[in-house]
Design a protein around this motif. Structure first.
Motif, PDB file in Angstrom:
ATOM      1  N   ILE A 175       2.849   9.531 -16.652  1.00  0.00           N
ATOM      2  CA  ILE A 175       3.464   8.205 -16.546  1.00  0.00           C
ATOM      3  C   ILE A 175       3.283   7.641 -15.137  1.00  0.00           C
ATOM      4  N   LYS A 176       3.384   8.512 -14.127  1.00  0.00           N
ATOM      5  CA  LYS A 176       3.169   8.048 -12.750  1.00  0.00           C
ATOM      6  C   LYS A 176       1.775   7.452 -12.591  1.00  0.00           C
ATOM      7  N   LEU A 177       0.795   8.104 -13.196  1.00  0.00           N
ATOM      8  CA  LEU A 177      -0.576   7.589 -13.120  1.00  0.00           C
ATOM      9  C   LEU A 177      -0.690   6.257 -13.853  1.00  0.00           C
ATOM     10  N   GLN A 178       0.010   6.128 -14.968  1.00  0.00           N
ATOM     11  CA  GLN A 178       0.005   4.864 -15.713  1.00  0.00           C
ATOM     12  C   GLN A 178       0.676   3.754 -14.891  1.00  0.00           C
ATOM     13  N   ILE A 179       1.765   4.101 -14.216  1.00  0.00           N
ATOM     14  CA  ILE A 179       2.441   3.116 -13.358  1.00  0.00           C
ATOM     15  C   ILE A 179       1.505   2.688 -12.233  1.00  0.00           C
ATOM     16  N   SER A 180       0.832   3.665 -11.610  1.00  0.00           N
ATOM     17  CA  SER A 180      -0.106   3.366 -10.540  1.00  0.00           C
ATOM     18  C   SER A 180      -1.201   2.424 -11.018  1.00  0.00           C
ATOM     19  N   LYS A 181      -1.722   2.692 -12.195  1.00  0.00           N
ATOM     20  CA  LYS A 181      -2.775   1.831 -12.753  1.00  0.00           C
ATOM     21  C   LYS A 181      -2.236   0.434 -13.023  1.00  0.00           C
ATOM     22  N   ALA A 182      -1.029   0.356 -13.565  1.00  0.00           N
ATOM     23  CA  ALA A 182      -0.432  -0.940 -13.904  1.00  0.00           C
ATOM     24  C   ALA A 182      -0.166  -1.792 -12.668  1.00  0.00           C
ATOM     25  N   LEU A 183       0.093  -1.142 -11.528  1.00  0.00           N
ATOM     26  CA  LEU A 183       0.441  -1.881 -10.310  1.00  0.00           C
ATOM     27  C   LEU A 183      -0.737  -2.064  -9.354  1.00  0.00           C
ATOM     28  N   SER A 184      -1.923  -1.635  -9.756  1.00  0.00           N
ATOM     29  CA  SER A 184      -3.077  -1.686  -8.853  1.00  0.00           C
ATOM     30  C   SER A 184      -3.808  -3.029  -8.881  1.00  0.00           C
ATOM     31  N   THR A 185      -3.482  -3.896  -9.830  1.00  0.00           N
ATOM     32  CA  THR A 185      -4.125  -5.203  -9.935  1.00  0.00           C
ATOM     33  C   THR A 185      -3.205  -6.274  -9.369  1.00  0.00           C
ATOM     34  N   THR A 186      -3.743  -7.149  -8.536  1.00  0.00           N
ATOM     35  CA  THR A 186      -2.949  -8.213  -7.930  1.00  0.00           C
ATOM     36  C   THR A 186      -2.826  -9.401  -8.878  1.00  0.00           C
ATOM     37  N   PRO A 187      -1.611  -9.797  -9.226  1.00  0.00           N
ATOM     38  CA  PRO A 187      -1.440 -10.978 -10.093  1.00  0.00           C
ATOM     39  C   PRO A 187      -1.947 -12.234  -9.396  1.00  0.00           C
ATOM     40  N   LYS A 188      -2.569 -13.107 -10.131  1.00  0.00           N
ATOM     41  CA  LYS A 188      -3.056 -14.375  -9.578  1.00  0.00           C
ATOM     42  C   LYS A 188      -1.986 -15.446  -9.796  1.00  0.00           C
ATOM     43  N   ILE A 189      -0.999 -15.430  -8.912  1.00  0.00           N
ATOM     44  CA  ILE A 189       0.135 -16.350  -9.037  1.00  0.00           C
ATOM     45  C   ILE A 189       0.412 -17.004  -7.685  1.00  0.00           C
ATOM     46  N   GLU A 190       0.626 -18.314  -7.722  1.00  0.00           N
ATOM     47  CA  GLU A 190       1.079 -19.038  -6.542  1.00  0.00           C
ATOM     48  C   GLU A 190       2.364 -19.765  -6.895  1.00  0.00           C
ATOM     49  N   LEU A 191       3.279 -19.822  -5.941  1.00  0.00           N
ATOM     50  CA  LEU A 191       4.558 -20.503  -6.132  1.00  0.00           C
ATOM     51  C   LEU A 191       4.787 -21.498  -5.006  1.00  0.00           C
ATOM     52  N   ASN A 212       0.820  -1.215   0.000  1.00  0.00           N
ATOM     53  CA  ASN A 212       0.000   0.000   0.000  1.00  0.00           C
ATOM     54  C   ASN A 212       0.851   1.262   0.000  1.00  0.00           C
ATOM     55  N   SER A 213       2.008   1.194   0.624  1.00  0.00           N
ATOM     56  CA  SER A 213       2.911   2.342   0.640  1.00  0.00           C
ATOM     57  C   SER A 213       3.395   2.663  -0.775  1.00  0.00           C
ATOM     58  N   SER A 214       3.680   1.628  -1.563  1.00  0.00           N
ATOM     59  CA  SER A 214       4.099   1.844  -2.955  1.00  0.00           C
ATOM     60  C   SER A 214       2.991   2.491  -3.767  1.00  0.00           C
ATOM     61  N   LEU A 215       1.765   2.034  -3.564  1.00  0.00           N
ATOM     62  CA  LEU A 215       0.631   2.600  -4.306  1.00  0.00           C
ATOM     63  C   LEU A 215       0.373   4.040  -3.900  1.00  0.00           C
ATOM     64  N   ARG A 216       0.452   4.322  -2.598  1.00  0.00           N
ATOM     65  CA  ARG A 216       0.231   5.699  -2.129  1.00  0.00           C
ATOM     66  C   ARG A 216       1.286   6.633  -2.703  1.00  0.00           C
ATOM     67  N   PHE A 217       2.515   6.163  -2.740  1.00  0.00           N
ATOM     68  CA  PHE A 217       3.600   6.964  -3.288  1.00  0.00           C
ATOM     69  C   PHE A 217       3.284   7.392  -4.724  1.00  0.00           C
TER      70      PHE A 217
END
Length: 256
Positions: free
Chosen positions: A212-228, A28-33
């Protein structure tokens, strides 16, 4: 040595729920930034790794990592990120070296003197061998504890880079992962708890535009559905010469 014992970090007890809150807070800190459009600092740690043209500077060190062989999902995320916000990113990290870091050791940011760095890396390599031997003996006795499950919970990284952030899938995975991390605190004591992540790329050492910051924010706002599922036998001591070249020196399974 018991990897399913209660977890402590630098003298403070850490439970699973608190750890999940810590990781969510980092995400959340990354998204707020990004969303608050605050000043984008040029971090010295980044300029030591990346040139203004987006190539990777020589940058030496050693680390403990889990190589990730199931790369397809990460390659697809990386491809989309570079399509959407690539003008602000350095060269893509080579999928051959995709990994989850367990414990950072030595590097040129912390140790400026090259001879001292070489000395510390040699010492760390020997210390890791010693601990790998103990862990190999442990897992012969408890082979059911060799796997750790993780799930993606979002992204972290700006203003340095972009990485997929993971959390342990359950309390058992949490104890195995954090106590494994703590095993290597005797070599290099890290202040912050582990943030399991897989890096996809680094930013250029310059401030992106507001758009670009807004585009980065949008790109990082969705959680990938990945399990390892991490195989502890594959844990490796690795040396790097820049952020896009890693060399395996030995793996835990070599001592089994």
């Amino acid at each position: 040595m018991k990897l399913l014992k209660d977890v402590n970090h630098n003298g403070t007890r850490l439970d699973y729920s608190d750890y999940l809150k810590y990781l969510e807070g980092e995400k959340n800190s990354s998204l707020r930034f990004l969303q608050e459009q605050t000043h984008w600092p040029i971090i010295p740690d980044l300029t030591k790794k990346v040139t203004k043209s987006g190539t990777y500077r020589p940058f030496r060190g050693d680390t403990l990592i889990f190589p990730v062989k199931e790369r397809e999902a990460f390659v697809e995320i990386q491809r989309k990120l570079y399509r959407d916000v690539g003008e602000s990113l350095a060269a893509p990290l080579d999928p051959e070296y995709f990994h989850i870091t367990l414990h950072d050791l030595n590097n040129e940011i912390d140790i400026h003197n090259k001879n001292k760095l070489s000395e510390l890396m040699s010492r760390s390599g020997n210390d890791v061998k010693r601990l790998f031997k103990k862990l190999a003996t442990y897992f012969k006795k408890y082979p059911d504890q060799e796997k750790i499950k993780l799930k993606a919970i979002g992204f972290i990284g700006p203003p340095i880079g972009i990485a997929v952030l993971f959390a342990p899938s359950g309390e058992r995975d949490f104890k195995l992962l954090l106590n494994l991390f703590n095993t290597f605190q005797s070599i290099v004591n890290l202040v912050d708890p582990l943030k399991p992540h897989l890096s996809l790329g680094y930013f250029l050492p310059e401030e992106p535009t507001k758009e670009i910051k807004l585009q980065i924010s949008k790109a990082l706002s969705t959680t990938p559905k990945i399990e390892l599922e991490l195989d502890i036998a594959e844990l490796e001591y690795s040396e790097f010469t820049d952020m896009n070249h890693y060399t395996t020196k030995f793996k835990l399974k070599d001592f089994g």
